[in-house]
Design an enzyme around this catalytic site. Sequence first.
Site, PDB file in Angstrom:
ATOM      1  N   GLY A   1       5.651   1.847  10.431  1.00 52.58           N
ATOM      2  CA  GLY A   1       4.853   2.264   9.275  1.00 52.58           C
ATOM      3  C   GLY A   1       3.356   2.307   9.566  1.00 52.58           C
ATOM      4  O   GLY A   1       2.668   3.276   9.251  1.00 52.58           O
ATOM      5  N   ARG A   2       2.846   1.251  10.216  1.00 48.78           N
ATOM      6  CA  ARG A   2       1.390   1.195  10.438  1.00 48.78           C
ATOM      7  C   ARG A   2       0.954   2.054  11.613  1.00 48.78           C
ATOM      8  O   ARG A   2      -0.219   2.124  11.944  1.00 48.78           O
ATOM      9  CB  ARG A   2       0.938  -0.256  10.601  1.00 48.78           C
ATOM     10  CG  ARG A   2       1.706  -1.066  11.628  1.00 48.78           C
ATOM     11  CD  ARG A   2       1.427  -2.550  11.486  1.00 48.78           C
ATOM     12  NE  ARG A   2       2.259  -3.351  12.367  1.00 48.78           N
ATOM     13  CZ  ARG A   2       3.480  -3.778  12.081  1.00 48.78           C
ATOM     14  NH1 ARG A   2       4.034  -3.458  10.921  1.00 48.78           N
ATOM     15  NH2 ARG A   2       4.159  -4.524  12.927  1.00 48.78           N
TER      16      ARG A   2
ATOM     17  N   LYS B   1       8.412 -10.074  -1.437  1.00 53.25           N
ATOM     18  CA  LYS B   1       9.056  -8.931  -2.113  1.00 53.25           C
ATOM     19  C   LYS B   1      10.325  -9.393  -2.831  1.00 53.25           C
ATOM     20  O   LYS B   1      10.577  -9.032  -3.974  1.00 53.25           O
ATOM     21  CB  LYS B   1       9.443  -7.856  -1.096  1.00 53.25           C
ATOM     22  CG  LYS B   1       8.306  -7.051  -0.529  1.00 53.25           C
ATOM     23  CD  LYS B   1       8.878  -5.954   0.360  1.00 53.25           C
ATOM     24  CE  LYS B   1       7.806  -5.306   1.213  1.00 53.25           C
ATOM     25  NZ  LYS B   1       8.342  -4.357   2.178  1.00 53.25           N
TER      26      LYS B   1
ATOM     27  N   GLU C   1       6.450  -0.268  -5.050  1.00 50.59           N
ATOM     28  CA  GLU C   1       5.213   0.315  -5.590  1.00 50.59           C
ATOM     29  C   GLU C   1       5.260   1.836  -5.537  1.00 50.59           C
ATOM     30  O   GLU C   1       4.965   2.530  -6.522  1.00 50.59           O
ATOM     31  CB  GLU C   1       3.997  -0.156  -4.772  1.00 50.59           C
ATOM     32  CG  GLU C   1       3.695  -1.636  -4.853  1.00 50.59           C
ATOM     33  CD  GLU C   1       4.409  -2.446  -3.790  1.00 50.59           C
ATOM     34  OE1 GLU C   1       5.486  -2.010  -3.301  1.00 50.59           O
ATOM     35  OE2 GLU C   1       3.901  -3.531  -3.441  1.00 50.59           O
TER      36      GLU C   1
ATOM     37  N   HIS D   1     -26.563  -6.582   4.248  1.00 53.79           N
ATOM     38  CA  HIS D   1     -27.152  -7.151   3.029  1.00 53.79           C
ATOM     39  C   HIS D   1     -26.126  -7.954   2.245  1.00 53.79           C
ATOM     40  O   HIS D   1     -26.320  -8.234   1.063  1.00 53.79           O
ATOM     41  CB  HIS D   1     -27.741  -6.021   2.185  1.00 53.79           C
ATOM     42  CG  HIS D   1     -28.790  -5.263   2.936  1.00 53.79           C
ATOM     43  ND1 HIS D   1     -30.104  -5.682   3.007  1.00 53.79           N
ATOM     44  CD2 HIS D   1     -28.705  -4.162   3.728  1.00 53.79           C
ATOM     45  CE1 HIS D   1     -30.781  -4.844   3.776  1.00 53.79           C
ATOM     46  NE2 HIS D   1     -29.954  -3.909   4.237  1.00 53.79           N
TER      47      HIS D   1
ATOM     48  N   GLU E   1      -0.752  -7.126  10.486  1.00 56.88           N
ATOM     49  CA  GLU E   1       0.705  -6.999  10.314  1.00 56.88           C
ATOM     50  C   GLU E   1       1.389  -6.993  11.680  1.00 56.88           C
ATOM     51  O   GLU E   1       2.538  -7.401  11.818  1.00 56.88           O
ATOM     52  CB  GLU E   1       1.046  -5.714   9.535  1.00 56.88           C
ATOM     53  CG  GLU E   1       2.424  -5.750   8.899  1.00 56.88           C
ATOM     54  CD  GLU E   1       2.655  -4.645   7.874  1.00 56.88           C
ATOM     55  OE1 GLU E   1       2.554  -4.904   6.661  1.00 56.88           O
ATOM     56  OE2 GLU E   1       2.947  -3.512   8.282  1.00 56.88           O
TER      57      GLU E   1
ATOM     58  N   LYS F   1       8.304   5.570   4.373  1.00 55.14           N
ATOM     59  CA  LYS F   1       9.288   5.582   5.454  1.00 55.14           C
ATOM     60  C   LYS F   1      10.677   5.235   4.912  1.00 55.14           C
ATOM     61  O   LYS F   1      11.649   5.921   5.176  1.00 55.14           O
ATOM     62  CB  LYS F   1       8.860   4.589   6.537  1.00 55.14           C
ATOM     63  CG  LYS F   1       9.805   4.524   7.702  1.00 55.14           C
ATOM     64  CD  LYS F   1       9.254   3.651   8.807  1.00 55.14           C
ATOM     65  CE  LYS F   1      10.324   3.408   9.854  1.00 55.14           C
ATOM     66  NZ  LYS F   1       9.859   2.560  10.939  1.00 55.14           N
TER      67      LYS F   1
END
Length: 548
Positions: free
Chosen positions: A268-269, A513, A213, A385, A354, A207
């Site tokens: 963003g999410r 950040k 990253e 399990h 978030e 965005k």
Amino acid sequence: MTSEPVPQGCWRALQEHCHQAGLLDMRLLFRDEPDRFSRFSVEAAGIFLDFSKNRINQETLGLLFELARTTQLDVWIERMFEGEKINHTEDRAVLHTALRRRSAAPLLVDGTDIIPQIRAVFERMGRFVQAIHSGSWRGCTGKPITDVVNIGIGGSDLGPRMVVEALSEHAVASIKSHFVANIDGTDLSRTLKVLDHESTLFVIASKTFTTQETMTNAHSARQWLLEKQGSSADIAKHFVAVSSNRTEVGAFGIDPLNMFEFWDWVGGRYSLWSAIGLSIALSVGMDTFECLLTGANAMDEHFRHAPFEKNLPVILALIGIWNRNYLGAETYAVLPYDQRLHRFPSYLQQLDMESNGKTVGLDGLPVAMKTGPVLWGEAGTNGQHAFYQLIHQGSDLVPVDFIAILEDESGFAEHRKILVANCFAQAEALMKGQTTEQALAEIQQTVARIRDPEVLARHKTFAGNKPSNMLLIDQLSPRNLGALIALYEHKIFTQGILWGINSFDQWGVELGKQLATGLLGEIDGQLRPERHDSSTNGLMRRFKASLG
Ligand code: F6P
């Protein structure tokens, strides 16, 4: 010392009810209410919800609905759908629902109708996807595209990755999808190893187009291509961007013609419905992507118009609040009994944590109650399990959302019977538990010689009365998947409104950040070493020493 804020109004009434109701025992509720299943279940947009296995009765629900009403949830829902700037700390509208609107009725943001803009981007996406699938778009040496690599992180990765995985049976045969998110070079290098640069398309999804990253991975991918092919003119054939930041996309060297735009009113999410869904469309085709949007829209319409008493997202949200704020659940687990949904819990982690991991209210003051719980999960039966032991017999209350898909599409119908039986059995076991007497009777019947059967019986006792929701979906169609995702989006929105927080910003990720940027400068010798705490200083010394 700060004193605990005292809950007021409906919150207080619920607290009193909680004390009166004590620990409502579901086993007694089921015994006394033969129609509990039909009274505590609801269906919409292809999703059936059984919420009868919760520690609630009609009065609990009534008080929870009253809480929603007094918080004016209905007004907030309209504010969101109509594009009011409810994300007030960023002064932005919250309009991911506009991306899946099926009507052409105008929707204004800052005086501009956004619907034609949305349609224009989707049409461009459709043409691009068609060009890739038909082979008319070719790589720099004339080969058709066979591999698509989505480079993005957070919302620019988790949503598309989860959907591509969930719908992989719908994928076009000619395209293989890959996702690179982590700044750890291993993620990129392992992916590049299996790729032919001549037939690979990179989708740089960000965005902001400034995320460290993503930009680092994108630059390294570009370098890889240049080293193989040698001309920056070739970039245009192998790189496209999805972003809301045209300037940064240009600065990276991607032709604006190869950019698919979205807007600041898409968080963003919440962005998989926008051009961030390009890698979904490249995998399954634009028509299937549109089906996903249609399913989400069906849930939007339901959320917007159904009365709270029949409203799936509202009910899920209120039960979550009851479990969190009154029964004290610190975490909750989402357990999809379907391998195709194995990434759904990680996707939901960002969506929920978030959004609602906040402690400051809309008024800038501390919120009076606990907000978003820790969300975790794993596909069933694998989780059985691994960690279910703690859910059954551990010291924490972990409410569960089970998700089961009823129809088998794997070709192994017998497996699905076992899968679904296990899912229902877990919900039943959590609710019913097993008394020490029952355990003892079982031991006496099955174990021939045991020194102390009473002690063993105590180990085999299950407290039960553990809450769970059961979501049933006939098929994991693109439409139903869209509805399922939108269900959780609206659930999380509802909880944010009731807690009085802004579910649409994420300032909490910024400090780390900033500090990382400073530390990187120190590692590279561009910044003078700062005086950190002794732990950070010590760790930096060790890392620098390892660099030689
Ligand atoms: O750091 C958190 C975050 O801002 C998320 O909210 C977002 O989804 C992710 O980073 C990626 O951001 P972008 O799409 O701008 O690269």
